[in-house]
Design an enzyme around this catalytic site. Sequence first.
Site, PDB file in Angstrom:
ATOM      1  N   ARG A   1     -98.896 -50.619  85.138  1.00 25.43           N
ATOM      2  CA  ARG A   1     -97.949 -51.149  84.453  1.00 25.43           C
ATOM      3  C   ARG A   1     -97.803 -52.579  84.388  1.00 25.43           C
ATOM      4  O   ARG A   1     -97.584 -53.175  83.426  1.00 25.43           O
ATOM      5  CB  ARG A   1     -96.733 -50.153  84.370  1.00 25.43           C
ATOM      6  CG  ARG A   1     -96.879 -48.967  84.113  1.00 25.43           C
ATOM      7  CD  ARG A   1     -95.806 -48.224  83.659  1.00 25.43           C
ATOM      8  NE  ARG A   1     -95.660 -46.673  83.940  1.00 25.43           N
ATOM      9  CZ  ARG A   1     -96.436 -45.621  82.937  1.00 25.43           C
ATOM     10  NH1 ARG A   1     -96.835 -46.371  81.803  1.00 25.43           N
ATOM     11  NH2 ARG A   1     -96.472 -44.512  83.275  1.00 25.43           N
TER      12      ARG A   1
ATOM     13  N   ASP B   1     -90.128 -46.894  83.396  1.00 26.88           N
ATOM     14  CA  ASP B   1     -91.494 -47.175  83.370  1.00 26.88           C
ATOM     15  C   ASP B   1     -91.757 -48.341  82.556  1.00 26.88           C
ATOM     16  O   ASP B   1     -92.801 -48.962  82.529  1.00 26.88           O
ATOM     17  CB  ASP B   1     -92.374 -46.082  83.293  1.00 26.88           C
ATOM     18  CG  ASP B   1     -92.615 -45.017  83.981  1.00 26.88           C
ATOM     19  OD1 ASP B   1     -92.394 -45.255  85.285  1.00 26.88           O
ATOM     20  OD2 ASP B   1     -92.977 -44.080  83.989  1.00 26.88           O
TER      21      ASP B   1
END
Length: 425
Positions: free
Chosen positions: A385, A311
């Site tokens: 993100r 991530d």
Amino acid sequence: MIKNVKQLKSQLKGEITIPPDKSISHRAVMLASLAKGKSIVKNFSTGADCKSTLEVFKMLGTDIKFQSANTLEINGGNLTPSFTPCCCGNSGTTMRLTAGILAGQKFDSVLTGDESLSKRPMSRIIKPLTLMGALIDSVDGHAPLTIRGKSLAGIDYISPLASAQVKSCVLLAGLNASGVTTFEEPSLSRDHTERMLKYMGADINVEGKRVSVRKSELAPKIIEVAGDISSAAFFIAAGLIVKGSDFVIKNVGINPARTGILDVVKRMGGEVEILNYRVVSGEDCADLRVRYTENLKGCSIGGEDIPRLIDELPVIAVLASQAEGETFVSDASDLRNKESDRITCLVKELRKIGVDIDETPDGFIVRGKTLLTGGEELETHHDHRLAMSFYVAGLVCREEILINGFEWTNISFPEFEELFAKLSL
Ligand code: S3P
């Protein structure tokens, strides 16, 4: 919502406490919903994804009350059917793990998701669950998932993917299956499920990349959620590249299966110090001191690194643009199956502001150090993100940037801007 981000003229200084870990928060609600009796979850995430899990388990009959803004009281052990579809919103973790829990229930369920989640692959969980005896209908391997509750039997599953969501789905199904359920993965993905299952008394055995569970009753517990290293990653990257920065991020979960970002920072020569190591509800935790580092150098990232920082790769690309030489990311093709195609979208947007970055089939190559130009509008592609990574890039761009769709940050990190403001006073 369009966000303007200007070059930060001041330094990042002081101290922040990073909000609770998303992965651990999801699991806390799920496991406490399975455990008969009263569990308390302290420091529960405020992000929209974890709210989706909370709502789904309420719909499945779990009694969940807020004792305070971040503390939940969960009276679990009695899942019941939901007569309307359970919506998992944008959250892959909610859908994939919940599917594992629902496959072995005595009732049928339907799991739906938003537009992005409905495009993400679910065959990776349908396949092992079907081998266990589950009956799941999908739309060509995608949500909505219609799950007919069945008696499940344990399997020995060798996964082609290192995915904590797939692993957790199979293990949670195994909690309610006959015999032993074993999951083996090519490299170690985050092991929050295994740790929490152990903490709540499940019959679980971990041997390296192989983990086995048997049918188990879970004991209700007090679960305190550590801070999210994936959220901390944006501050780590910003602190390393914004001149003169020196600050402390408190209460960061440093489970070794999540600390790939810290290894990369070390390879790049960045100054991050681990302080006050402790264990909280079975999870490693610490405070991190981050200092601006002038001479970062590029590095290679691949293989077993990938599940440990999957991530964080978008913000690592931003960091790499401020490091001398080449940063080469490989073995990360699953980034294409996240909230957006995080390879194509990242490369397309970062190029607009002068990052020297090329796409490869399974990653990207960044050549630094580059003075970022800015003066452009970047698209978040509905991806939290990407939104936060672009914000960090904006702090070192010569001209202001615009980020379109910045509200997606609320998926995991509603406190994001407020914490940046706290450090830049
Ligand atoms: C997660 C696992 C990872 C990660 C996601 C959260 C989890 O996904 O990207 O944000 O909580 O298990 P994969 O298991 O698909 O790699």
